[in-house]
Motif scaffolding. Structure first.
Motif, PDB file in Angstrom:
ATOM      1  N   GLU A  44      23.185  36.615  23.442  1.00 61.60           N
ATOM      2  CA  GLU A  44      22.410  36.464  24.638  1.00 61.60           C
ATOM      3  C   GLU A  44      23.869  36.798  25.556  1.00 61.60           C
ATOM      4  O   GLU A  44      25.111  36.820  25.252  1.00 61.60           O
ATOM      5  N   ARG A  45      23.706  36.832  26.921  1.00 57.84           N
ATOM      6  CA  ARG A  45      24.733  37.157  27.765  1.00 57.84           C
ATOM      7  C   ARG A  45      25.184  35.827  28.045  1.00 57.84           C
ATOM      8  O   ARG A  45      24.890  34.751  27.883  1.00 57.84           O
ATOM      9  N   GLU A  46      26.551  36.009  28.191  1.00 61.17           N
ATOM     10  CA  GLU A  46      27.686  35.146  28.393  1.00 61.17           C
ATOM     11  C   GLU A  46      28.659  34.895  29.515  1.00 61.17           C
ATOM     12  O   GLU A  46      28.975  35.841  29.826  1.00 61.17           O
ATOM     13  N   PHE A  47      28.752  34.000  30.091  1.00 62.88           N
ATOM     14  CA  PHE A  47      29.554  33.859  31.317  1.00 62.88           C
ATOM     15  C   PHE A  47      31.089  33.978  30.824  1.00 62.88           C
ATOM     16  O   PHE A  47      31.158  33.443  29.759  1.00 62.88           O
ATOM     17  N   VAL A  48      31.882  34.823  31.726  1.00 68.25           N
ATOM     18  CA  VAL A  48      33.194  35.010  31.474  1.00 68.25           C
ATOM     19  C   VAL A  48      34.070  34.339  32.332  1.00 68.25           C
ATOM     20  O   VAL A  48      34.807  33.602  32.156  1.00 68.25           O
ATOM     21  N   ALA A  49      33.578  34.645  33.538  1.00 72.85           N
ATOM     22  CA  ALA A  49      34.715  34.024  34.594  1.00 72.85           C
ATOM     23  C   ALA A  49      34.034  34.434  36.216  1.00 72.85           C
ATOM     24  O   ALA A  49      33.023  35.268  36.338  1.00 72.85           O
ATOM     25  N   SER A  50      34.270  33.497  36.946  1.00 75.96           N
ATOM     26  CA  SER A  50      33.785  33.503  38.418  1.00 75.96           C
ATOM     27  C   SER A  50      35.037  33.387  39.435  1.00 75.96           C
ATOM     28  O   SER A  50      36.039  32.647  38.966  1.00 75.96           O
ATOM     29  N   ILE A  51      34.689  33.859  40.520  1.00 76.61           N
ATOM     30  CA  ILE A  51      35.772  33.477  41.616  1.00 76.61           C
ATOM     31  C   ILE A  51      35.058  33.377  42.783  1.00 76.61           C
ATOM     32  O   ILE A  51      33.842  33.952  43.215  1.00 76.61           O
ATOM     33  N   SER A  52      35.550  32.558  43.707  1.00 71.57           N
ATOM     34  CA  SER A  52      34.936  32.262  45.054  1.00 71.57           C
ATOM     35  C   SER A  52      35.191  33.382  46.177  1.00 71.57           C
ATOM     36  O   SER A  52      35.752  34.462  45.907  1.00 71.57           O
ATOM     37  N   ARG A  53      34.451  33.225  47.042  1.00 68.27           N
ATOM     38  CA  ARG A  53      34.404  34.373  48.175  1.00 68.27           C
ATOM     39  C   ARG A  53      35.802  34.720  48.541  1.00 68.27           C
ATOM     40  O   ARG A  53      36.078  35.877  49.042  1.00 68.27           O
ATOM     41  N   THR A  54      36.742  33.513  48.671  1.00 70.67           N
ATOM     42  CA  THR A  54      38.196  33.781  49.270  1.00 70.67           C
ATOM     43  C   THR A  54      39.161  34.229  48.065  1.00 70.67           C
ATOM     44  O   THR A  54      40.270  34.435  48.436  1.00 70.67           O
ATOM     45  N   GLY A  55      38.530  34.141  46.944  1.00 68.34           N
ATOM     46  CA  GLY A  55      39.522  34.335  45.805  1.00 68.34           C
ATOM     47  C   GLY A  55      40.149  33.186  45.061  1.00 68.34           C
ATOM     48  O   GLY A  55      40.989  33.309  44.257  1.00 68.34           O
ATOM     49  N   GLY A  56      39.929  31.990  45.761  1.00 65.29           N
ATOM     50  CA  GLY A  56      40.746  30.738  45.206  1.00 65.29           C
ATOM     51  C   GLY A  56      39.637  30.309  43.830  1.00 65.29           C
ATOM     52  O   GLY A  56      38.736  30.612  43.582  1.00 65.29           O
ATOM     53  N   SER A  57      40.634  29.659  43.159  1.00 66.12           N
ATOM     54  CA  SER A  57      39.949  28.744  42.010  1.00 66.12           C
ATOM     55  C   SER A  57      39.328  29.654  41.049  1.00 66.12           C
ATOM     56  O   SER A  57      37.939  29.239  40.645  1.00 66.12           O
ATOM     57  N   PRO A  58      39.513  30.450  40.585  1.00 64.00           N
ATOM     58  CA  PRO A  58      39.112  31.313  39.386  1.00 64.00           C
ATOM     59  C   PRO A  58      38.472  30.183  38.339  1.00 64.00           C
ATOM     60  O   PRO A  58      39.419  29.579  37.966  1.00 64.00           O
ATOM     61  N   TYR A  59      37.398  30.659  37.694  1.00 67.26           N
ATOM     62  CA  TYR A  59      36.972  29.693  36.597  1.00 67.26           C
ATOM     63  C   TYR A  59      36.571  30.561  35.514  1.00 67.26           C
ATOM     64  O   TYR A  59      35.982  31.491  35.627  1.00 67.26           O
ATOM     65  N   TYR A  60      37.206  29.951  34.134  1.00 67.64           N
ATOM     66  CA  TYR A  60      36.970  30.993  32.962  1.00 67.64           C
ATOM     67  C   TYR A  60      36.149  30.097  31.813  1.00 67.64           C
ATOM     68  O   TYR A  60      36.316  29.046  31.772  1.00 67.64           O
ATOM     69  N   ALA A  61      35.307  30.918  31.260  1.00 68.77           N
ATOM     70  CA  ALA A  61      34.846  30.513  30.007  1.00 68.77           C
ATOM     71  C   ALA A  61      36.101  29.999  29.046  1.00 68.77           C
ATOM     72  O   ALA A  61      37.209  30.534  29.075  1.00 68.77           O
ATOM     73  N   ASN A  62      35.899  28.847  28.141  1.00 71.86           N
ATOM     74  CA  ASN A  62      36.929  28.536  27.414  1.00 71.86           C
ATOM     75  C   ASN A  62      37.514  29.726  26.442  1.00 71.86           C
ATOM     76  O   ASN A  62      38.487  29.735  25.799  1.00 71.86           O
ATOM     77  N   SER A  63      36.377  30.506  26.066  1.00 70.26           N
ATOM     78  CA  SER A  63      36.645  31.610  25.079  1.00 70.26           C
ATOM     79  C   SER A  63      37.695  32.605  25.433  1.00 70.26           C
ATOM     80  O   SER A  63      38.468  33.178  24.750  1.00 70.26           O
ATOM     81  N   VAL A  64      37.905  32.572  26.760  1.00 70.69           N
ATOM     82  CA  VAL A  64      38.948  33.673  27.486  1.00 70.69           C
ATOM     83  C   VAL A  64      39.911  32.949  28.260  1.00 70.69           C
ATOM     84  O   VAL A  64      40.824  33.862  28.694  1.00 70.69           O
ATOM     85  N   LYS A  65      39.915  31.850  28.399  1.00 78.00           N
ATOM     86  CA  LYS A  65      40.705  31.084  29.129  1.00 78.00           C
ATOM     87  C   LYS A  65      42.350  31.354  28.511  1.00 78.00           C
ATOM     88  O   LYS A  65      42.436  31.238  27.585  1.00 78.00           O
TER      89      LYS A  65
END
Length: 123
Positions: A44-65
């Motif tokens: 299934e599709r898996e979340f990898v990373a996300s970032i806010s509109r302004t570029g702050g606080s990227p968030y990562y899946a544990n598998s790629v952190k």
């Protein structure tokens, strides 16, 4: 409506690096939270990373952190995913997506999707 086009995928040996790009058109990317997702064969599709509109606080899946870094350049209307220390289990089609939320981790919050770019990591 925003259109997204990914690039930068390819074949790399384990331990190598790739940099994915996601170029947006149609609307300014600064109005969207952005995410990277991946889909491996038979999974299934898996979340990898996300970032806010302004570029702050990227968030990562544990598998790629610690190995992947997501960034964005709103002036260039582009987001990036720098992938280091790649592993065979990172093999997948990687897609970028845009959400009208400031920031989101859940795929259902993303309305606009690119076609994806394939990453293959050989052992």
């Amino acid at each position: 409506q925003v259109q997204l086009v990914e690039s930068g995928g390819g074949l790399v040996q384990a331990g190598g690096s790739l940099r994915l790009s996601c170029a947006a058109s149609g609307r300014a990317l600064s109005g969207y939270g952005m995410g990277w997702f991946r889909m491996a064969p038979g999974k299934e599709r898996e979340f990898v990373a996300s970032i806010s509109r302004t570029g702050g606080s990227p968030y990562y899946a544990n598998s790629v952190k610690g190995r992947f870094t997501m960034s964005r350049d709103n002036a260039q209307n582009t987001v990036y995913l720098q992938m280091n220390s790649l592993k065979p289990e990172d093999t997948a089609v990687y897609s970028c997506a845009a959400t009208e939320d400031f920031f989101a981790r859940d795929a259902v919050r993303y309305y606009y999707w690119g076609q994806g770019t394939r990453v293959t990591v050989s052992s």
